[in-house]
Design a protein around this motif. Sequence first.
Motif, PDB file in Angstrom:
ATOM      1  N   GLY A   1     -10.585  12.807 -15.666  1.00  0.00           N
ATOM      2  CA  GLY A   1     -11.983  13.043 -15.302  1.00  0.00           C
ATOM      3  C   GLY A   1     -12.618  14.198 -16.038  1.00  0.00           C
ATOM      4  N   GLU A   2     -13.812  14.547 -15.581  1.00  0.00           N
ATOM      5  CA  GLU A   2     -14.530  15.668 -16.206  1.00  0.00           C
ATOM      6  C   GLU A   2     -13.907  16.998 -15.810  1.00  0.00           C
ATOM      7  N   SER A   3     -13.326  17.008 -14.616  1.00  0.00           N
ATOM      8  CA  SER A   3     -12.741  18.248 -14.134  1.00  0.00           C
ATOM      9  C   SER A   3     -11.425  18.565 -14.828  1.00  0.00           C
TER      10      SER A   3
ATOM     11  N   ASP B   1     -12.467  13.557  -9.804  1.00  0.00           N
ATOM     12  CA  ASP B   1     -13.706  14.332  -9.709  1.00  0.00           C
ATOM     13  C   ASP B   1     -14.283  14.320  -8.300  1.00  0.00           C
ATOM     14  N   ASP B   2     -13.715  13.469  -7.404  1.00  0.00           N
ATOM     15  CA  ASP B   2     -14.114  13.489  -5.998  1.00  0.00           C
ATOM     16  C   ASP B   2     -13.106  14.224  -5.127  1.00  0.00           C
TER      17      ASP B   2
ATOM     18  N   GLY C   1     -13.265  17.544  -7.789  1.00  0.00           N
ATOM     19  CA  GLY C   1     -12.819  18.029  -9.092  1.00  0.00           C
ATOM     20  C   GLY C   1     -12.390  19.476  -9.059  1.00  0.00           C
TER      21      GLY C   1
END
Lengths: 467, 81
Positions: free
Chosen positions: A118-120, A136-137, A415
């Motif tokens: 993910g972005e994190s 990210d959740d 995240g």
Amino acid sequence: MKRCQHCETDVTSRRQLLQSSAVGFGYLALSSLLGQDASASDPTNTNPLAPKPTHFAPRAKRIVFLFMKGGPSHVDTFDPKPMLDRDHGKPPPFELPKVLFAAQGNLLKSPWKFKQYGESGLPVSALFPHVAQHVDDLCMLRSVHGTNPAHGGALLKLHTGSDQFVRPSMGAWVTYGLGTENQNLPAFVTICPTLAHGGVNNWGSAFLPAHCQGTPIGNASLAAAAAKVKHIRNTRIDPDLQRQQLDLLQQFNQQDMERSGRDQALEGRLNSFELAYRMQASMPEVQDLSGETAATKKLYGIDDPVTENFGRQCLMARRFLEAGVRFVQVTHSDSEVQWDQHGELYQGHTKNAAEVDRPIAGFLTDLKERGLLKDTLVLWGGEFGRTPTSQGTDGRDHNPHGFTMWMAGGGVKGGFAYGATDEYGYYARENKMHINDLHATILHILGLDHERLTFRYAGRDFRLTVA
Amino acid sequence: MNSDLVMDSADALAETILKSTDDLSQRVHAVTRILFGRDATESEINNVARFINNGDTDKQSQRWSLVCQSLMISNEFFWIR
């Protein structure tokens, strides 16, 4: 007092005797033991399950707890330890706890590779590739600690806040504090719970009013497809006749209460029959998965024998949450060891993760698509983690001193990783989160102050986060 | 409420009551004496009468069974005083 079967007059009951005797202190003690709380003594409140106001604005309206029984290893799932890899085979360069479940060997590296997602960029091991898509959740809680070295104590501490005394479960406290939105269903449902290691106490209400206890659907030794509430249908009479019968019962109970005085336990029983009656209509519908689309069933892994059982449980959980149940627990457990890999860590965790990874990911996707995730708190985890030191040649022992749980949904920072264990993953070290802190956090997200949610019993105020 | 054990026990109790007398009031007294150790009150007799007479005459023994079942799961029977 002998029961008089042929007398014309009443036999004195013990309650009457105490009430009328000059030395009536026994009756006074009885009243205080019954612990009248504010809502029970409120004459206008006839339904104890009616929704109650929170202490402050909640971030989530309901909670689902995905309980992985046996203790999944954090260093093999969500808490990577490069130094553990590096120092594999060496004796641990730190002091072990004074109380251990069993003898421990040298450091054992993780058989699984971690990747960032993910972005994190949160890392997840190869055991959870589907759940990893949701990082990210997810809020990783990496510094949880404080349950107990053994399963029984650990489950009780996790579920009730105490490993020494009989205390109400988390679900019971949440029900007590919030009531429920759907008056035709219980407020607290536990799907396929384990009957071991605390058993009913893990969903019980202890001294809280009886309506706060969890309703089990099936148990861990039964297939999820067979999990139904027992005796939900009366095969002998129709609902209309049953309603008339229930009215007669309530007439007797009401008059009995008028004679013997208002009493929380007696009222609890009146209310539980009413709830049971209403459940007969609503429960079978909620449990029935036949109306779900093939696509949904595939999402939860119900099309695959490996993931079918847990997938069914998660789908049932979504239906209960949708229907307004306040606290839903889903337990991943069987009649064997489940996540408790004292040996064969690789085989055991591979099997366990394969059973839950796709269903959990599907569950999160489904909650999100239905707009439920934003005000539902999702909690994942076990009763403890596992040791970075080995047990035998290929296992890990219990580790309640530092482990990972994760949250998602309402009020949760996605995240994100909170807290940390030491370099090897044995002890929680930074921003430690004791199980009491976890409970306080859960209550907080639901809009309840853990210090204000109290119940008077045995002369003092009790709370979930009890010392 | 719906378990076979409770319903079978209620059937058996009802059968005993129905055999012992034809009088409705006496039947109600018999049930409360057996279950609670006391006579029924007038209001209780009226409640039961209303319930019994609400159904068809040929279904009455089933209704008496339900009366017994109700009293067996009532608070007064459930809790020792």
